[in-house]
Design an enzyme around this catalytic site. Structure first.
Site, PDB file in Angstrom:
ATOM      1  N   LYS A  70      -4.614   1.216  62.818  1.00 45.20           N
ATOM      2  CA  LYS A  70      -5.942   0.645  63.056  1.00 45.20           C
ATOM      3  C   LYS A  70      -6.949   1.651  63.629  1.00 45.20           C
ATOM      4  O   LYS A  70      -8.134   1.563  63.364  1.00 45.20           O
ATOM      5  CB  LYS A  70      -5.834  -0.569  63.987  1.00 45.20           C
ATOM      6  CG  LYS A  70      -5.203  -1.781  63.304  1.00 45.20           C
ATOM      7  CD  LYS A  70      -5.242  -3.002  64.194  1.00 45.20           C
ATOM      8  CE  LYS A  70      -4.552  -4.181  63.546  1.00 45.20           C
ATOM      9  NZ  LYS A  70      -4.664  -5.416  64.320  1.00 45.20           N
ATOM     10  N   ASP A 106     -10.416  -8.747  63.856  1.00 48.44           N
ATOM     11  CA  ASP A 106      -9.497  -9.305  64.868  1.00 48.44           C
ATOM     12  C   ASP A 106     -10.257 -10.058  65.962  1.00 48.44           C
ATOM     13  O   ASP A 106      -9.928 -11.199  66.294  1.00 48.44           O
ATOM     14  CB  ASP A 106      -8.659  -8.191  65.515  1.00 48.44           C
ATOM     15  CG  ASP A 106      -7.494  -7.759  64.634  1.00 48.44           C
ATOM     16  OD1 ASP A 106      -6.994  -8.593  63.855  1.00 48.44           O
ATOM     17  OD2 ASP A 106      -7.087  -6.590  64.729  1.00 48.44           O
TER      18      ASP A 106
HETATM   19  P1  NAP Z   1      -0.384  -3.660  73.372  1.00 48.69           P
HETATM   20  O1  NAP Z   1      -1.501  -2.772  72.919  1.00 48.69           O
HETATM   21  O2  NAP Z   1       0.984  -3.093  73.507  1.00 48.69           O
HETATM   22  O3  NAP Z   1      -0.828  -4.314  74.782  1.00 48.69           O
HETATM   23  C1  NAP Z   1       0.032  -5.169  75.466  1.00 48.69           C
HETATM   24  C2  NAP Z   1      -0.618  -5.637  76.772  1.00 48.69           C
HETATM   25  O4  NAP Z   1       0.246  -6.615  77.339  1.00 48.69           O
HETATM   26  C3  NAP Z   1      -0.810  -4.539  77.805  1.00 48.69           C
HETATM   27  O5  NAP Z   1      -1.982  -4.800  78.531  1.00 48.69           O
HETATM   28  C4  NAP Z   1       0.426  -4.705  78.698  1.00 48.69           C
HETATM   29  O6  NAP Z   1       0.223  -4.321  80.040  1.00 48.69           O
HETATM   30  C5  NAP Z   1       0.616  -6.196  78.666  1.00 48.69           C
HETATM   31  N1  NAP Z   1       2.020  -6.582  78.878  1.00 48.69           N
HETATM   32  C6  NAP Z   1       3.079  -6.320  78.073  1.00 48.69           C
HETATM   33  N2  NAP Z   1       4.207  -6.854  78.571  1.00 48.69           N
HETATM   34  C7  NAP Z   1       3.852  -7.436  79.759  1.00 48.69           C
HETATM   35  C8  NAP Z   1       4.567  -8.145  80.759  1.00 48.69           C
HETATM   36  N3  NAP Z   1       5.883  -8.351  80.647  1.00 48.69           N
HETATM   37  N4  NAP Z   1       3.893  -8.604  81.843  1.00 48.69           N
HETATM   38  C9  NAP Z   1       2.574  -8.396  81.966  1.00 48.69           C
HETATM   39  N5  NAP Z   1       1.828  -7.723  81.037  1.00 48.69           N
HETATM   40  C10 NAP Z   1       2.467  -7.258  79.958  1.00 48.69           C
HETATM   41  O7  NAP Z   1      -0.226  -4.900  72.382  1.00 48.69           O
HETATM   42  P2  NAP Z   1      -1.369  -5.572  71.467  1.00 48.69           P
HETATM   43  O8  NAP Z   1      -1.408  -4.906  70.153  1.00 48.69           O
HETATM   44  O9  NAP Z   1      -2.607  -5.686  72.265  1.00 48.69           O
HETATM   45  O10 NAP Z   1      -0.729  -7.030  71.196  1.00 48.69           O
HETATM   46  C11 NAP Z   1      -0.539  -7.921  72.275  1.00 48.69           C
HETATM   47  C12 NAP Z   1      -0.053  -9.276  71.769  1.00 48.69           C
HETATM   48  O11 NAP Z   1      -1.034  -9.907  70.969  1.00 48.69           O
HETATM   49  C13 NAP Z   1       1.223  -9.223  70.904  1.00 48.69           C
HETATM   50  O12 NAP Z   1       2.052 -10.288  71.261  1.00 48.69           O
HETATM   51  C14 NAP Z   1       0.710  -9.431  69.511  1.00 48.69           C
HETATM   52  O13 NAP Z   1       1.668 -10.050  68.664  1.00 48.69           O
HETATM   53  C15 NAP Z   1      -0.453 -10.369  69.761  1.00 48.69           C
HETATM   54  N6  NAP Z   1      -1.465 -10.306  68.712  1.00 48.69           N
HETATM   55  C16 NAP Z   1      -1.755 -11.473  68.061  1.00 48.69           C
HETATM   56  C17 NAP Z   1      -2.707 -11.466  67.069  1.00 48.69           C
HETATM   57  C18 NAP Z   1      -3.032 -12.746  66.355  1.00 48.69           C
HETATM   58  O14 NAP Z   1      -3.608 -12.705  65.271  1.00 48.69           O
HETATM   59  N7  NAP Z   1      -2.713 -13.891  66.912  1.00 48.69           N
HETATM   60  C19 NAP Z   1      -3.371 -10.272  66.733  1.00 48.69           C
HETATM   61  C20 NAP Z   1      -3.060  -9.107  67.431  1.00 48.69           C
HETATM   62  C21 NAP Z   1      -2.096  -9.143  68.421  1.00 48.69           C
HETATM   63  P3  NAP Z   1       0.391  -2.797  80.547  1.00 48.69           P
HETATM   64  O15 NAP Z   1      -0.922  -2.118  80.258  1.00 48.69           O
HETATM   65  O16 NAP Z   1       0.665  -2.942  81.982  1.00 48.69           O
HETATM   66  O17 NAP Z   1       1.538  -2.211  79.764  1.00 48.69           O
END
Ligand code: NAP
Length: 280
Positions: A70, A106
């Site tokens: 992306k 998104d």
């Molecule tokens: P990412 O870039 O890896 O970011 C993850 C975030 O979650 C970070 O801020 C991280 O905090 C936090 N986090 C992870 N595990 C945690 C925990 N156990 N406790 C507290 N905070 C935690 O991931 P992303 O790409 O943003 O995606 C995040 C989620 O959104 C995923 O589940 C993904 O499947 C979902 N998503 C859904 C859609 C949709 O269309 N519905 C689209 C995109 C993404 P730290 O900074 O402290 O590591």
């Protein structure tokens, strides 16, 4: 039937095996009788430039991009849409007469999902997480005229960085902090969005970021996780009497926006949603 006249769109990512976008878009094309087909392509990180150039040479009309492409795709594009430029990431490309334009649907998908139940304008939003999804959602919320945004993250430095990135580009009312301030922030919030992977299958019994006692009945709670459809957070939100929005809606509407970009037609969201529900 695929013929020489069929328009090809698709998805580039790694992995793409479990993506629900091909069935979702192909069901929409079939429903509207459009001569389009959506094909997933597994493209490795270092092959993206060649793959995008090749897609143009093959006459492909449009692409979705997912992990890990992306952000790295930006340098291969001719034109970048305003929201995508601000976010610094694209998830949708359109190939038109030799020009490749990049969009980010998104954030728009997340806002459209919320707007099924509440207009976001002038609302106070608390967002947990500061990763890639949070970035797209945060910029789009600000562009959509929310009153205030509080970004809360396990690693508060990342929330602060996202806040500063946004404020350096758009005049906005944003604060940031660690998970300890979540309960206090929720008391005055209209919308809570959880952008962390907490509660995602097979970790669907994780402890959610907030429990029922921290939420209230005037709150709209949106979890970006869509598998399971009803996450631990959404179950707690229901106990508090809050309105819930599943992550499936963001997936649906980001796809609907991409569909419109490629075909210039309104997406049949009911058919797309039915397809997603069947897959889950
Ligand atoms: P990412 O870039 O890896 O970011 C993850 C975030 O979650 C970070 O801020 C991280 O905090 C936090 N986090 C992870 N595990 C945690 C925990 N156990 N406790 C507290 N905070 C935690 O991931 P992303 O790409 O943003 O995606 C995040 C989620 O959104 C995923 O589940 C993904 O499947 C979902 N998503 C859904 C859609 C949709 O269309 N519905 C689209 C995109 C993404 P730290 O900074 O402290 O590591």
């Amino acid at each position: 039937m695929i013929t020489g006249k069929t328009n090809i769109v698709g998805l580039m990512g790694d992995p793409v095996e479990h993506s629900m976008s091909p069935p979702m878009h192909n069901a929409a094309f079939e429903h509207l009788g459009l001569d389009y087909v959506y094909v997933p392509f597994n493209v490795k990180k270092n092959a993206l430039g060649e793959a995008i150039k090749g897609a143009g040479a093959l006459g492909i009309k449009g692409l979705n991009l997912t992990i890990p492409h992306k952000t790295s795709a930006l340098k291969f594009l001719d034109v970048i849409d305003e929201a995508a430029e601000l976010i610094g990431a694209v998830n949708t490309l359109k190939f038109d007469r030799g020009t490749i334009t990049g969009y980010n649907t998104d954030g728009l998908g997340a806002v459209k999902a919320l707007e099924e139940v509440i207009p976001v304008k002038n609302k106070n939003v608390v967002m947990v997480g500061a990763g890639g999804a949070a970035r797209a959602v945060a910029f789009q919320l600000i562009l959509s005229g929310i009153e205030s945004l509080t970004i809360i993250n396990r690693t508060p430095e990342k929330a602060l960085k996202l806040k500063n990135d946004i404020k350096s580009q758009i005049e906005s009312n944003i604060s940031s902090g660690s998970l300890e301030i979540l309960e206090k922030e929720l008391s005055g919030a209209d919308i809570l969005i959880d952008t962390t992977p907490i509660g995602m299958y097979p970790h669907d019994t994780d402890i959610p970021v907030a429990n029922a006692s921290m939420m209230h009945s005037d709150l709209v709670v949106n979890d970006l996780v869509y598998n399971p459809l009803e996450t631990v957070l959404l179950k707690e939100a229901e106990k508090a009497g809050a309105i819930t929005v599943s992550g499936l809606k963001m997936l649906l509407y980001q796809g609907a926006e991409a569909f419109k970009i490629w075909t210039n037609k309104k997406a049949p969201v009911d058919i797309m949603e039915k397809t997603l529900m069947e897959l889950l």
